[in-house]
Motif scaffolding. Structure first.
Motif, short mmCIF file in Angstrom:
data_model
loop_
_atom_site.label_atom_id
_atom_site.label_comp_id
_atom_site.label_asym_id
_atom_site.label_seq_id
_atom_site.Cartn_x
_atom_site.Cartn_y
_atom_site.Cartn_z
N LYS A 132 0.96 -1.14 0.09
CA LYS A 132 0.04 0.16 -0.12
C LYS A 132 0.96 1.11 0.05
O LYS A 132 0.49 2.32 -0.27
CB LYS A 132 -0.93 0.03 1.08
N ARG A 133 2.21 1.13 0.33
CA ARG A 133 2.93 2.32 0.22
C ARG A 133 2.72 3.37 -0.94
O ARG A 133 2.86 4.48 -0.85
CB ARG A 133 4.43 2.09 0.64
N PRO A 134 3.00 2.79 -2.04
CA PRO A 134 3.05 3.76 -3.02
C PRO A 134 1.75 4.50 -3.31
O PRO A 134 1.87 5.79 -3.55
CB PRO A 134 3.15 2.73 -4.45
N VAL A 135 0.57 4.13 -3.05
CA VAL A 135 -0.69 4.84 -3.04
C VAL A 135 -0.61 5.84 -1.78
O VAL A 135 -0.87 7.09 -1.87
CB VAL A 135 -2.00 3.76 -2.93
N GLN A 136 -0.12 5.32 -0.69
CA GLN A 136 -0.24 6.11 0.45
C GLN A 136 0.84 7.51 0.26
O GLN A 136 0.51 8.39 0.63
CB GLN A 136 0.10 5.43 1.67
N ALA A 137 1.95 6.81 0.05
CA ALA A 137 3.04 8.02 -0.28
C ALA A 137 2.70 8.95 -1.35
O ALA A 137 2.97 10.12 -1.33
CB ALA A 137 4.42 7.25 -0.55
N LYS A 138 1.85 8.54 -2.29
CA LYS A 138 1.60 9.33 -3.56
C LYS A 138 0.55 10.46 -2.77
O LYS A 138 0.66 11.60 -2.74
CB LYS A 138 0.96 8.81 -4.62
N ARG A 139 -0.53 9.98 -1.99
CA ARG A 139 -1.40 10.91 -1.47
C ARG A 139 -0.80 11.77 -0.54
O ARG A 139 -1.07 13.07 -0.75
CB ARG A 139 -2.40 9.91 -0.76
N ASP A 140 0.14 11.29 0.19
CA ASP A 140 0.86 12.19 1.31
C ASP A 140 1.54 13.21 0.87
O ASP A 140 1.68 14.08 1.18
CB ASP A 140 1.60 11.32 2.24
N SER A 141 2.43 12.71 -0.32
CA SER A 141 3.38 13.80 -0.85
C SER A 141 2.81 14.75 -1.71
O SER A 141 3.17 15.89 -1.98
CB SER A 141 4.56 12.92 -1.53
#
Lengths: 257, 257
Positions: free
Chosen positions: A183-192
């Motif tokens: 899930k990190r790519p989706v979370q990281a994109k949202r956060d960044s």
């Protein structure tokens, strides 16, 4: 004094920092994804990075405490939820958080869970770098604290390469072991996306833009220095400081459980 | 739970930490005093250690602010005077402080003074380790903060060896360049006698003794990690992070001045 950059130039300057300094360029990261590390060296990476993971919600809680609007806090608290997970409640299944998934990773590579969670065997270089990050978000301006999260701009592209490489090269690594990264790519994109927009909007003077760039450089150093320490202690020259984890120790009693 | 040690056993346990972990055992320190480093590698050492020196009075000021009696503060302020020096006054000549003497050292090895003082080229690993020390004395108990200074117990013996070795092996090093070390053995003995007595007296429970031992271990790691970073960046593999000083740069305009 440098001149104010327009929005596009400022974003390009931020992305350029990632292209030049993000830890995907570090030899240890290259060795990790190219299958050039031993099981013990992968264990050392997993063990030390656990400490980084464990401090992310601490870091984000400090930032949360500095945000002065409900809107901003609602946005930022999601990061803490992502890392700490949540228990099941009416109609909602439990969600494992990032820290729990990282423990699955250290389990998967055969490390004793209590030992990992204790932090006893991490390298001093890991602790100093991670703690520097936690202090940074307390001591610098809020703008710089938020900017220091912008390394997430660069992680989505790198995670896929790392996961594919590790699955291909290491027979002791399974997809389940690496579930943290799902899930990190989706979370990281949202956060960044959010943090980038915040910085583009709130850096209104040249010196604020420079401070944002420096905060991102600082954070790249935090990630880079952790890999320097791993290389030095466990690759070459292999000089492991007193107290730090020694290969062959802290193994799970039943490595297949 | 471990048992309470008597005074002799506790002091012996502290000295044992030095015998096993003080940075005189680090390969970089050995290379330094055995003449195995290049001029550039000695420059890297001098440059990075300047940042450590520059933060010592900051560290000691934090401790000073936590001391609650005139007697203790009078004792501790001497450390700050030693590092910051003092101007001449009626009948008293000026005294160069430790920081000024360290600048004489970086001058002596040919580094540009403004560059050294800016801290711009130090390794991230240096900054993280030194800043960890400054944070430690703010965040831990006063007993632990004082205990973290006890590495001075081990420095007087080592300084002589280092100075003799450097003078013997490096033609670019003069006695004047190393003047910083002239007074350190006497100062360090005075300071560590006091801190040792304080710890022996004020660690009154087994867990306080353990905390003191851990504070000294921590401080050994602070020193050790700085040499790890120097080795990794400037000896082998010579992977110098972005922004860090590159050999051949930041030379004094007139190296003989």
């Amino acid at each position: 004094m440098t001149a104010m950059m327009d929005r596009e130039a400022f974003e390009a300057a931020l992305r350029q920092i990632g292209a030049e300094r993000y830890h995907h360029l570090h030899p240890f990261q290259q060795m990790l994804q190219n299958g050039q590390l031993s099981r013990e060296q992968v264990q050392a990476w997993a063990l030390n990075r656990y400490y980084y993971q464990s401090q992310i919600p601490v870091k984000d809680s400090h930032i949360l405490a500095r945000l002065q609007t409900t809107e901003l806090r609602r946005e930022w608290r999601q990061r803490i939820i992502d890392h700490d997970g949540q228990e099941a409640s009416e109609g909602q299944p439990a969600q494992r958080g990032g820290i729990e998934k990282w423990i699955a990773l250290t389990d998967g590579v055969g490390l004793d869970r209590a030992y990992v969670e204790s932090g006893a065997g991490i390298l001093p270089g890991t602790r100093f770098a991670v703690d520097a990050y936690v202090h940074f978000v307390q001591e610098k301006t809020l703008l710089e604290a938020i900017a220091s999260s912008l390394t997430e701009l660069f992680s989505p592209n790198v995670i896929g390469t790392r996961v594919r490489g590790m699955l291909e090269h290491y027979d002791f690594i399974s997809r389940e072991t690496l579930a943290y990264f799902d899930k990190r790519p989706v979370q990281a994109k949202r956060d960044s996306d959010f943090a980038l927009e915040y910085c583009l909007e709130n850096a209104r003077r040249p010196e604020e833009q420079e401070a944002v760039l420096n905060a991102l450089r600082f954070k790249c150093h935090v990630l880079w220095a952790q890999l320097d320490a791993l290389c030095f202690a466990y690759v070459a020259p292999g000089l492991t400081p007193a107290d730090a984890w020694q290969p062959g120790t802290a193994e799970k009693e039943n490595p297949r459980s």
